[in-house]
Write an enzyme that holds these catalytic residues in place. Structure first.
Site, mmCIF file in Angstrom:
data_model
loop_
_atom_site.group_PDB
_atom_site.id
_atom_site.type_symbol
_atom_site.label_atom_id
_atom_site.label_comp_id
_atom_site.label_asym_id
_atom_site.label_seq_id
_atom_site.Cartn_x
_atom_site.Cartn_y
_atom_site.Cartn_z
ATOM 1 N N ALA A 50 0.822 -1.205 0.000
ATOM 2 C CA ALA A 50 0.000 0.000 0.000
ATOM 3 C C ALA A 50 0.860 1.259 0.000
ATOM 4 O O ALA A 50 0.584 2.201 -0.740
ATOM 5 C CB ALA A 50 -0.939 -0.009 1.199
ATOM 6 N N GLU A 51 1.899 1.295 0.833
ATOM 7 C CA GLU A 51 2.846 2.410 0.829
ATOM 8 C C GLU A 51 4.259 1.916 1.041
ATOM 9 O O GLU A 51 4.483 0.909 1.730
ATOM 10 C CB GLU A 51 2.524 3.452 1.913
ATOM 11 C CG GLU A 51 1.619 4.581 1.459
ATOM 12 C CD GLU A 51 0.162 4.252 1.631
ATOM 13 O OE1 GLU A 51 -0.680 5.013 1.131
ATOM 14 O OE2 GLU A 51 -0.141 3.226 2.263
ATOM 15 N N THR A 52 5.188 2.666 0.453
ATOM 16 C CA THR A 52 6.607 2.534 0.758
ATOM 17 C C THR A 52 7.077 3.883 1.275
ATOM 18 O O THR A 52 6.788 4.921 0.682
ATOM 19 C CB THR A 52 7.413 2.118 -0.478
ATOM 20 O OG1 THR A 52 6.957 0.825 -0.912
ATOM 21 C CG2 THR A 52 8.898 2.038 -0.171
ATOM 22 N N HIS A 82 0.368 3.904 8.708
ATOM 23 C CA HIS A 82 1.053 2.633 8.945
ATOM 24 C C HIS A 82 2.503 2.676 8.491
ATOM 25 O O HIS A 82 3.378 2.094 9.131
ATOM 26 C CB HIS A 82 0.288 1.474 8.290
ATOM 27 C CG HIS A 82 0.603 1.235 6.858
ATOM 28 N ND1 HIS A 82 0.038 1.966 5.842
ATOM 29 C CD2 HIS A 82 1.434 0.340 6.268
ATOM 30 C CE1 HIS A 82 0.500 1.526 4.683
ATOM 31 N NE2 HIS A 82 1.343 0.544 4.909
#
Length: 293
Positions: A50-52, A82
């Site tokens: 979802a995210e880096t 997160h």
């Protein structure tokens, strides 16, 4: 450089929300001139979570200790809970920054504080909620009729909708493409917990098709809107939310006016080496959205 995959808002591997974390070498003046945004976006696409998160240390004496940016596989985002928790976990667990850490971000300075029990508390801006009419098509897109709808403001960029009960939230099988028409990022669906004795006060699920994430496993930023929403309805400022995705996770929330505290744990699952250097040319067949940072 080292790259890590960290599961956030959980105390065990393969649960919560996974995020990539890279600690970058900074230029002497602390700028983001290295590496280029296109390379950052390629790494996020390769990680495909979802995210880096990409962070680098800032010069001493400023209002923040580290600069922090977040990329989905499709674009850069303004706020991510997160991946911030995951980054703070890496800094604390590796000794790179063992205490309270201040992050300079698109959403201002965000603070992460390690707690004696091993969890981390994030200090985030509270989302400004504004009630709006339930948009046409949302009920059909969700497969359930909302009781109410709220705009969550530009940082979060979602439409928050309350549904009838926990069972309705858990059973959603939405049309993600249809939901993408109703907000900048997506839709947060929530309901009061059926049985607070289970250890959570409300449930949610988050659908973000506009940033390349059909369903996000556990969304810290969404809880900056969920916290004030349920604090008003339940009459308490300290609550726990269960985000009921397939991976699932719990987020402690505590409302302090314009700030919301988010608490949780994190676990490093993969610690490896990224071998694609920032000075190497990225693929020429893909195009990326221009960063506004």
């Amino acid at each position: 450089m080292r790259i890590r995959i960290v599961d956030a808002f959980t105390d065990r591997p393969f649960a919560g929300n996974p995020a990539g974390v890279l600690l970058l070498d900074a230029l002497p003046d602390g700028t983001w001139a290295y590496p280029e945004d296109a390379w950052l976006q390629h790494v996020a696409m390769e990680v495909n979570h979802a995210e880096t998160a990409f962070a680098h240390r800032l010069p001493e004496g400023g209002e923040a200790d580290w600069a922090l940016r977040w990329f989905t596989p499709a674009t850069e985002v303004n706020l991510c809970g997160h991946a911030t928790l995951a980054t703070a976990h890496v800094l604390h667990s590796t000794g790179a920054h063992p205490g309270r850490v201040r992050f300079a971000t698109r959403s201002g300075v965000l603070v992460a504080t390690p707690e004696p029990d091993g969890s981390i508390t994030l200090d985030f801006p509270t989302a400004p909620l504004r009630e709006v009419p339930v948009p046409d098509g949302v009920a059909e897109g969700l497969g359930a009729r909302p009781l109410a709808a709220f705009d969550t403001g530009p940082n979060v960029g979602d439409l928050l909708v309350e549904l009838a009960d926990e069972k309705t939230v858990l059973s959603l099988a939405p049309d993600h493409r249809a939901l993408g028409a109703h907000s900048a990022r997506g839709v947060i669906a929530t309901a009061r917990a059926d049985n607070p004795a289970r250890g959570y006060d409300f449930v949610s699920r988050c659908f973000f098709p506009n940033v390349g994430i059909d369903e996000d496993p556990v969304t810290g930023s969404a809880h900056t809107a969920l916290a004030p929403y349920w604090a008003e309805r339940l009459g308490r400022t300290a609550l726990t939310g269960l985000q009921a995705s397939a991976r699932s996770g719990r987020v402690r929330t505590e409302l302090h006016g314009e700030r919301t505290l988010l608490g949780g744990r994190a676990v490093t699952v993969i610690d490896g080496e990224l071998r694609a250097r920032p000075d190497q040319a990225v693929g020429s067949q893909s195009t990326f959205p221009a960063s506004s940072a």
